[in-house]
Design a protein around this motif. Structure first.
Motif, mmCIF file in Angstrom:
data_model
loop_
_atom_site.group_PDB
_atom_site.id
_atom_site.type_symbol
_atom_site.label_atom_id
_atom_site.label_comp_id
_atom_site.label_asym_id
_atom_site.label_seq_id
_atom_site.Cartn_x
_atom_site.Cartn_y
_atom_site.Cartn_z
ATOM 1 N N ASP A 30 112.602 -65.123 -31.580
ATOM 2 C CA ASP A 30 113.160 -63.605 -31.185
ATOM 3 C C ASP A 30 112.081 -62.652 -30.573
ATOM 4 N N GLY A 31 110.978 -62.938 -30.929
ATOM 5 C CA GLY A 31 109.684 -62.016 -30.604
ATOM 6 C C GLY A 31 109.007 -62.645 -29.235
ATOM 7 N N GLY A 32 109.738 -63.662 -28.640
ATOM 8 C CA GLY A 32 108.931 -64.296 -27.359
ATOM 9 C C GLY A 32 108.414 -65.628 -27.739
ATOM 10 N N GLY A 33 108.325 -66.424 -26.929
ATOM 11 C CA GLY A 33 107.715 -67.650 -27.112
ATOM 12 C C GLY A 33 108.530 -68.839 -27.606
ATOM 13 N N GLU A 34 107.818 -69.918 -27.585
ATOM 14 C CA GLU A 34 108.699 -70.957 -28.094
ATOM 15 C C GLU A 34 107.807 -71.797 -29.132
ATOM 16 N N LEU A 35 108.607 -72.532 -30.112
ATOM 17 C CA LEU A 35 107.924 -73.229 -31.125
ATOM 18 C C LEU A 35 108.693 -74.594 -31.036
ATOM 19 N N VAL A 36 108.213 -75.625 -31.055
ATOM 20 C CA VAL A 36 108.553 -77.047 -31.126
ATOM 21 C C VAL A 36 108.492 -77.656 -32.548
ATOM 22 N N ALA A 37 109.511 -78.443 -33.083
ATOM 23 C CA ALA A 37 109.245 -78.880 -34.430
ATOM 24 C C ALA A 37 110.004 -80.371 -34.225
ATOM 25 N N VAL A 38 109.557 -81.346 -35.001
ATOM 26 C CA VAL A 38 109.731 -82.728 -34.968
ATOM 27 C C VAL A 38 110.523 -82.905 -36.446
ATOM 28 N N ILE A 39 111.757 -83.229 -36.486
ATOM 29 C CA ILE A 39 112.401 -83.473 -37.711
ATOM 30 C C ILE A 39 113.214 -84.608 -37.522
ATOM 31 N N THR A 40 113.828 -84.991 -38.628
ATOM 32 C CA THR A 40 114.539 -86.402 -38.782
ATOM 33 C C THR A 40 115.751 -85.890 -38.104
ATOM 34 N N LYS A 41 116.482 -87.003 -37.581
ATOM 35 C CA LYS A 41 117.771 -86.886 -36.847
ATOM 36 C C LYS A 41 118.670 -86.378 -38.180
ATOM 37 N N LYS A 42 118.664 -86.990 -39.203
ATOM 38 C CA LYS A 42 119.384 -86.630 -40.377
ATOM 39 C C LYS A 42 119.411 -85.128 -40.745
ATOM 40 N N SER A 43 118.198 -84.718 -40.472
ATOM 41 C CA SER A 43 118.116 -82.923 -40.938
ATOM 42 C C SER A 43 118.845 -82.129 -39.736
ATOM 43 N N VAL A 44 118.908 -82.900 -38.332
ATOM 44 C CA VAL A 44 119.685 -81.999 -37.385
ATOM 45 C C VAL A 44 121.041 -82.130 -37.754
ATOM 46 N N GLU A 45 121.748 -83.425 -38.245
ATOM 47 C CA GLU A 45 122.871 -83.421 -38.679
ATOM 48 C C GLU A 45 123.381 -82.623 -39.836
ATOM 49 N N ASN A 46 122.464 -82.442 -40.777
ATOM 50 C CA ASN A 46 122.650 -81.769 -42.108
ATOM 51 C C ASN A 46 122.545 -80.341 -41.823
ATOM 52 N N LEU A 47 121.831 -80.079 -40.895
ATOM 53 C CA LEU A 47 121.563 -78.572 -40.534
ATOM 54 C C LEU A 47 122.804 -78.112 -39.531
ATOM 55 N N GLY A 48 123.527 -79.089 -39.000
ATOM 56 C CA GLY A 48 124.597 -78.656 -37.966
ATOM 57 C C GLY A 48 123.917 -78.103 -36.638
ATOM 58 N N LEU A 49 122.603 -78.464 -36.187
ATOM 59 C CA LEU A 49 121.815 -77.929 -35.396
ATOM 60 C C LEU A 49 122.636 -78.037 -34.122
ATOM 61 N N ALA A 50 122.471 -77.146 -33.046
ATOM 62 C CA ALA A 50 122.973 -77.187 -31.732
ATOM 63 C C ALA A 50 122.379 -76.073 -30.866
ATOM 64 N N VAL A 51 122.338 -76.463 -29.449
ATOM 65 C CA VAL A 51 121.832 -75.287 -28.549
ATOM 66 C C VAL A 51 122.418 -74.102 -28.829
ATOM 67 N N GLY A 52 121.598 -72.991 -29.096
ATOM 68 C CA GLY A 52 122.114 -71.661 -29.275
ATOM 69 C C GLY A 52 122.415 -71.327 -30.640
ATOM 70 N N LYS A 53 122.206 -72.132 -31.619
ATOM 71 C CA LYS A 53 122.451 -71.909 -32.856
ATOM 72 C C LYS A 53 121.232 -71.100 -33.510
ATOM 73 N N LYS A 54 121.282 -70.061 -34.327
ATOM 74 C CA LYS A 54 120.345 -69.203 -34.883
ATOM 75 C C LYS A 54 119.919 -70.034 -36.003
ATOM 76 N N VAL A 55 118.373 -69.967 -36.027
ATOM 77 C CA VAL A 55 117.629 -70.738 -36.743
ATOM 78 C C VAL A 55 116.389 -69.710 -37.184
ATOM 79 N N TYR A 56 115.926 -70.198 -38.489
ATOM 80 C CA TYR A 56 114.434 -69.839 -38.682
ATOM 81 C C TYR A 56 113.428 -70.915 -38.608
#
Length: 69
Positions: A30-56
């Motif tokens: 939100d404050g500008g810039g980007e951050l890249v994280a590498v997580i498990t595929k299962k975590s992506v599924e469990n968190l319901g991540l998708a492009v545009g989703k609000k995250v921390y």
């Protein structure tokens, strides 16, 4: 949800590159810039991540390194 980590950076998912076991998550902060994280595929599924989703992006570390040229 409350966390002990002090660095809680709000943003949204800009891109997902999901592999067989892991996924690269690009977070546009939100404050500008980007951050890249590498997580498990299962975590992506469990968190319901998708492009545009609000995250921390939560950073909990005992060391931060700074470098210059």
């Amino acid at each position: 949800m409350k966390l002990s980590a002090r660095n809680q950076l709000p943003g949204k998912v800009k891109a997902l590159n999901v592999g067989v076991v892991t996924a690269e998550v690009v977070v546009e902060l939100d404050g500008g810039g980007e951050l890249v994280a590498v997580i498990t595929k299962k975590s992506v599924e469990n968190l319901g991540l998708a492009v545009g989703k609000k995250v921390y992006a939560v950073v909990k570390s005992t060391e931060v390194m700074v470098a210059v040229d």
